[in-house]
Design a protein around this motif. Structure first.
Motif, PDB file in Angstrom:
ATOM      1  N   ASN A  31       4.168 -12.482  -8.021  1.00 31.81           N
ATOM      2  CA  ASN A  31       4.146 -11.028  -8.128  1.00 31.81           C
ATOM      3  C   ASN A  31       3.390 -10.293  -7.034  1.00 31.81           C
ATOM      4  O   ASN A  31       3.555  -9.096  -6.871  1.00 31.81           O
ATOM      5  N   VAL A  32       2.523 -10.960  -6.300  1.00 30.72           N
ATOM      6  CA  VAL A  32       1.701 -10.291  -5.299  1.00 30.72           C
ATOM      7  C   VAL A  32       1.996 -10.817  -3.895  1.00 30.72           C
ATOM      8  O   VAL A  32       2.147 -10.052  -2.960  1.00 30.72           O
ATOM      9  N   ILE A  33       2.085 -12.118  -3.768  1.00 29.26           N
ATOM     10  CA  ILE A  33       2.261 -12.733  -2.458  1.00 29.26           C
ATOM     11  C   ILE A  33       3.749 -12.805  -2.131  1.00 29.26           C
ATOM     12  O   ILE A  33       4.501 -13.545  -2.761  1.00 29.26           O
ATOM     13  N   VAL A  34       4.166 -12.002  -1.157  1.00 29.02           N
ATOM     14  CA  VAL A  34       5.579 -11.916  -0.782  1.00 29.02           C
ATOM     15  C   VAL A  34       5.991 -13.090   0.096  1.00 29.02           C
ATOM     16  O   VAL A  34       7.092 -13.615  -0.027  1.00 29.02           O
ATOM     17  N   HIS A  35       5.104 -13.510   0.991  1.00 27.69           N
ATOM     18  CA  HIS A  35       5.398 -14.601   1.931  1.00 27.69           C
ATOM     19  C   HIS A  35       4.388 -15.734   1.733  1.00 27.69           C
ATOM     20  O   HIS A  35       3.421 -15.847   2.490  1.00 27.69           O
ATOM     21  N   PRO A  36       4.579 -16.594   0.725  1.00 27.23           N
ATOM     22  CA  PRO A  36       3.583 -17.623   0.423  1.00 27.23           C
ATOM     23  C   PRO A  36       3.348 -18.613   1.568  1.00 27.23           C
ATOM     24  O   PRO A  36       2.244 -19.138   1.706  1.00 27.23           O
ATOM     25  N   ASP A  37       4.349 -18.858   2.386  1.00 26.50           N
ATOM     26  CA  ASP A  37       4.190 -19.811   3.486  1.00 26.50           C
ATOM     27  C   ASP A  37       3.290 -19.297   4.592  1.00 26.50           C
ATOM     28  O   ASP A  37       2.798 -20.081   5.405  1.00 26.50           O
ATOM     29  N   ASP A  63      -1.544 -11.735   4.922  1.00 20.47           N
ATOM     30  CA  ASP A  63      -0.184 -12.159   5.250  1.00 20.47           C
ATOM     31  C   ASP A  63      -0.065 -12.230   6.764  1.00 20.47           C
ATOM     32  O   ASP A  63      -0.140 -11.208   7.447  1.00 20.47           O
ATOM     33  N   ARG A  64       0.117 -13.432   7.295  1.00 19.54           N
ATOM     34  CA  ARG A  64       0.203 -13.629   8.747  1.00 19.54           C
ATOM     35  C   ARG A  64       1.597 -13.328   9.292  1.00 19.54           C
ATOM     36  O   ARG A  64       1.773 -13.255  10.503  1.00 19.54           O
ATOM     37  N   SER A  65       2.591 -13.145   8.414  1.00 20.23           N
ATOM     38  CA  SER A  65       3.944 -12.868   8.902  1.00 20.23           C
ATOM     39  C   SER A  65       4.145 -11.402   9.256  1.00 20.23           C
ATOM     40  O   SER A  65       5.106 -11.055   9.925  1.00 20.23           O
ATOM     41  N   LEU A  66       3.242 -10.531   8.810  1.00 18.34           N
ATOM     42  CA  LEU A  66       3.375  -9.103   9.086  1.00 18.34           C
ATOM     43  C   LEU A  66       2.806  -8.769  10.459  1.00 18.34           C
ATOM     44  O   LEU A  66       1.738  -9.260  10.835  1.00 18.34           O
ATOM     45  N   THR A  67       3.491  -7.925  11.189  1.00 20.08           N
ATOM     46  CA  THR A  67       2.994  -7.445  12.470  1.00 20.08           C
ATOM     47  C   THR A  67       2.007  -6.314  12.205  1.00 20.08           C
ATOM     48  O   THR A  67       2.366  -5.315  11.582  1.00 20.08           O
ATOM     49  N   VAL A 115      -9.037 -12.035  21.823  1.00 19.12           N
ATOM     50  CA  VAL A 115      -8.813 -11.422  20.516  1.00 19.12           C
ATOM     51  C   VAL A 115      -7.461 -11.877  19.970  1.00 19.12           C
ATOM     52  O   VAL A 115      -6.463 -11.828  20.674  1.00 19.12           O
ATOM     53  N   THR A 116      -7.480 -12.304  18.717  1.00 19.12           N
ATOM     54  CA  THR A 116      -6.247 -12.662  18.036  1.00 19.12           C
ATOM     55  C   THR A 116      -6.222 -11.949  16.700  1.00 19.12           C
ATOM     56  O   THR A 116      -7.189 -12.042  15.939  1.00 19.12           O
ATOM     57  N   LEU A 117      -5.166 -11.213  16.430  1.00 22.74           N
ATOM     58  CA  LEU A 117      -4.997 -10.606  15.111  1.00 22.74           C
ATOM     59  C   LEU A 117      -4.341 -11.654  14.223  1.00 22.74           C
ATOM     60  O   LEU A 117      -3.198 -12.036  14.447  1.00 22.74           O
ATOM     61  N   TRP A 118      -5.087 -12.138  13.233  1.00 19.04           N
ATOM     62  CA  TRP A 118      -4.631 -13.234  12.386  1.00 19.04           C
ATOM     63  C   TRP A 118      -3.646 -12.799  11.324  1.00 19.04           C
ATOM     64  O   TRP A 118      -2.842 -13.589  10.877  1.00 19.04           O
ATOM     65  N   GLY A 119      -3.755 -11.574  10.855  1.00 19.42           N
ATOM     66  CA  GLY A 119      -2.857 -11.131   9.807  1.00 19.42           C
ATOM     67  C   GLY A 119      -3.298  -9.814   9.210  1.00 19.42           C
ATOM     68  O   GLY A 119      -4.326  -9.251   9.572  1.00 19.42           O
ATOM     69  N   VAL A 120      -2.480  -9.338   8.293  1.00 21.36           N
ATOM     70  CA  VAL A 120      -2.690  -8.046   7.640  1.00 21.36           C
ATOM     71  C   VAL A 120      -3.170  -8.280   6.213  1.00 21.36           C
ATOM     72  O   VAL A 120      -2.625  -9.124   5.491  1.00 21.36           O
ATOM     73  N   VAL A 121      -4.189  -7.542   5.809  1.00 18.55           N
ATOM     74  CA  VAL A 121      -4.692  -7.622   4.440  1.00 18.55           C
ATOM     75  C   VAL A 121      -3.689  -6.916   3.529  1.00 18.55           C
ATOM     76  O   VAL A 121      -3.396  -5.736   3.716  1.00 18.55           O
ATOM     77  N   ILE A 122      -3.146  -7.648   2.558  1.00 17.18           N
ATOM     78  CA  ILE A 122      -2.172  -7.056   1.635  1.00 17.18           C
ATOM     79  C   ILE A 122      -2.757  -6.827   0.251  1.00 17.18           C
ATOM     80  O   ILE A 122      -2.140  -6.170  -0.580  1.00 17.18           O
TER      81      ILE A 122
END
Length: 134
Positions: A31-37, A63-67, A115-122
């Protein structure tokens, strides 16, 4: 493994009669995590994001898949150290990692930095009971 989900919403205004039945199990994975991988959870250490409702000890879902986009809260690696900040731009359009606590300065990002952006806080889990992690 899921946890029970109540059929009704809880009212934050005037109380209503409690219903003693549930609609089944609730799973954050479903229900919360859209991209579990490409998602992970990290615990917050520090107070730089309190203005965004993110407190020391909270759990963040990343979520690391989001830009990352302007205004997102992101996890960034600065010379190998992880930090959570809001991604903004300065008046010249250069990226800035903004702390949501005035006691912390903004971090200007330059092309010569590592600098590396690791992901977006969802999502953010903020415990309401101090005994949860005691």
């Amino acid at each position: 493994m899921g946890i029970p989900t109540a059929l009704e919403s809880v009212h934050a205004g005037f109380p209503s009669v409690a219903q003693d039945y549930f609609s089944g199990d609730f799973s954050f994975d479903t229900n919360v995590i859209v991209h579990p991988d490409t998602s992970f959870v990290v615990r917050v250490a520090g107070s730089s994001m309190e203005g965004a409702g993110i407190y020391d000890g909270d759990l963040l879902i990343i979520d690391r898949s989001l830009t990352p986009q302007q205004g997102d809260v992101v996890i960034a690696a600065l010379d190998g150290d992880l930090t959570v900040k809001r991604l903004l731009s300065d008046t010249q359009g250069n990226p800035v990692l903004h702390a949501e606590n005035p006691a912390y300065p903004d971090i200007q990002l330059y092309f010569d930095e590592s600098v590396t952006l690791w992901g977006v806080v969802i999502g953010n889990y903020h415990p309401q009971c101090a005994r949860v992690y005691a």
